[in-house]
Design an enzyme around this catalytic site. Sequence first.
Site, short mmCIF file in Angstrom:
data_model
loop_
_atom_site.label_atom_id
_atom_site.label_comp_id
_atom_site.label_asym_id
_atom_site.label_seq_id
_atom_site.Cartn_x
_atom_site.Cartn_y
_atom_site.Cartn_z
N THR A 10 4.90 4.15 5.47
CA THR A 10 3.75 3.26 5.76
C THR A 10 4.19 1.80 5.85
O THR A 10 3.91 1.12 6.84
CB THR A 10 2.69 3.41 4.63
OG1 THR A 10 2.38 4.79 4.52
CG2 THR A 10 1.44 2.62 4.96
N LYS A 88 8.72 -1.10 -6.52
CA LYS A 88 8.49 -1.51 -7.93
C LYS A 88 9.08 -0.54 -8.95
O LYS A 88 9.51 -0.97 -10.01
CB LYS A 88 7.00 -1.74 -8.19
CG LYS A 88 6.08 -0.63 -7.75
CD LYS A 88 5.41 -0.96 -6.44
CE LYS A 88 5.10 0.32 -5.69
NZ LYS A 88 3.88 0.36 -5.01
N VAL A 115 4.92 -6.84 -6.43
CA VAL A 115 3.73 -6.96 -7.28
C VAL A 115 2.68 -7.78 -6.54
O VAL A 115 2.94 -8.93 -6.16
CB VAL A 115 4.04 -7.66 -8.62
CG1 VAL A 115 2.79 -7.71 -9.51
CG2 VAL A 115 5.19 -6.99 -9.34
N GLY A 170 -4.06 4.97 3.12
CA GLY A 170 -2.65 4.56 3.03
C GLY A 170 -2.37 3.65 1.84
O GLY A 170 -1.33 3.01 1.79
N GLU A 173 0.11 6.00 -3.53
CA GLU A 173 1.52 6.42 -3.44
C GLU A 173 1.57 7.86 -2.93
O GLU A 173 0.58 8.59 -3.02
CB GLU A 173 2.16 6.36 -4.82
CG GLU A 173 2.18 4.98 -5.44
CD GLU A 173 3.01 4.00 -4.64
OE1 GLU A 173 4.15 4.31 -4.29
OE2 GLU A 173 2.51 2.90 -4.36
N ASP A 184 2.53 3.08 -11.66
CA ASP A 184 2.72 1.99 -10.70
C ASP A 184 2.37 0.64 -11.35
O ASP A 184 3.12 -0.33 -11.24
CB ASP A 184 1.84 2.24 -9.46
CG ASP A 184 1.92 1.14 -8.44
OD1 ASP A 184 2.91 1.10 -7.69
OD2 ASP A 184 1.00 0.30 -8.40
N LYS A 188 4.84 -2.64 -12.30
CA LYS A 188 4.52 -4.00 -11.87
C LYS A 188 4.39 -4.93 -13.07
O LYS A 188 4.78 -6.10 -13.00
CB LYS A 188 3.23 -3.99 -11.05
CG LYS A 188 3.40 -3.31 -9.68
CD LYS A 188 2.07 -3.05 -9.02
CE LYS A 188 2.23 -2.49 -7.60
NZ LYS A 188 0.98 -1.96 -7.06
N GLY A 286 -1.38 -1.75 0.90
CA GLY A 286 -1.66 -1.50 2.32
C GLY A 286 -0.53 -1.98 3.20
O GLY A 286 0.31 -2.80 2.81
#
Length: 383
Positions: A10, A88, A115, A170, A173, A184, A188, A286
Site C-alpha cells: 500500500t 515501526k 509515527v 487500507g 495492518e 502497532d 510507535k 493511509g
Amino acid sequence: MKIGLLGLGTIGSGIYEHLKRRDDIEVVRILELLRHPGLEHLETSDYNEILNDPDIDTVVELIGGLEPAHTFTVQALKAGKNVVSANKLMISHHMEELLTLAKENGVQYRYDASVGGSIPFLYNLMRYRGADDLQSLSGIVNGTTNLILDVMQREGRGFDDVLAEAQKLGYAERNPAADVDGIDAECKLCIASAVAFQKYVKPEDVDTEGIRHIAAGDIIHFKQMNRVCRLLVNAAKNPDGSIRAYVEPTLVPADAMEAAVHMNNNTISVVGEYCGLHTFQGQGAGKDPTAFAVELGLRDIMDGVTARLNPIPEGYAAVDNRQARHAYYLRTSAHPGVPVEKLGDCEGSAAYLTEPMSVSEMHALAKDLRDKDPRLFFAGIRD
Ligand code: HSE
C-alpha cells in the site's frame, strides 16, 4: 536522487506513484517478489542489485515486519546508503543499532514517517532536544483502532464489521492483530518516547492492552458515563527518573480533545518545561499521507536538511508503571478480585468501576482473569 524501493504494498505503491510525478527523485529499482504490469523493468527479487548499484544513494524500506527488513536496512547503511522507513515494528526493536550504524557510516536514517503518518510530529520532537526537557507524551497513534472506536461510538456498529471496513480502506495492518491488540501503538510509543526522552524504550517493557474485546454493550455504559473510548499511548517521566509507558483503551470525558479526533486521524501531545503543551493532529495512516511523510524525509536528505534530526538516545529507560494510577472500567464474567462498584450487566458479564490502582496492577490482573474470561475488556479512566 536515485531510489531503491523495497516493497510495493500500500505505502510502497503510494510513494512510487508520488515520485513518478517528480523530476528530481527517481525510483530506479524496486525489490518485489511479485511482478506488476508496466513495472517489470524496475522490479527485481535480488536485493544485491540495489545494494551493489553505486547510482542508488537512498533506500526506501517499506516491506514491513522484522525480517528481512532489518537485515536489508543494516546492509544498506553499511553500504553507505541513506535509508528512509515507516516500519515501526522494525525500528522500535532495532532503533539503537540503526541510529548508531547511520552515524558510523555518515548516512541518514529517517524514520519520522513511522509515527503519525503525515503529521510532522517526530520531525519537530527531534528538534526540541537540548532546548526543552519534555515531561510527557500521550495521544492516539493508531488510525485503524481510532476509526473502529469512533464508528462504534457514533453508529452503534459491531467491532468485526468496522474492522473489515478499516482493512478495506487500507488503514489496517496486513495482520489486524498488530492494530487491535495495541502492538502497532506500542511500537510507535517506543519510538516517540526515545525521541522525546532521549532514552530507548524496549517494547517488552510497555504494558499494552488493545481493543479486540470491546463490545457494543460497553459503549452503552460509556455513554451513560458521558465518556468516549480511545486507544491512548502514554509516556511520562516519573519523579525518580524512571518513566511510565503504557498503551490502553481509555475513557476520556465526552468533551475532551481526543473525543473529537474522528475516523483514522491521530493526535499526539507533548508537555515540556518551556514549550508547555503542544498538540499535533492529522492523518496518521493511509497510502497518501504516509507516502507524503516518506517523501518529506527524502527531500530533507536531498536538500541536506539533516542537522539535529538524528539524535542518538543515551541508554535504555527504566520503565515503572507502578507509579501511574487511576480507576478502571472492567467488564468481566470472572470475580474481579479487587474492590469494585458494579455499574450493571453487560454482554452476559458485569461491568464494574475499580478504585484507583496502578497500571501495572491492572494489566497483571487482566492477564490473570483472562484464564477464566478470555473476552474480558478494560479501559483506564482519565480525569
Ligand atoms: N495500521 C496503522 C494505523 C498504519 O492504523 O495507524 C499507520 O501506521
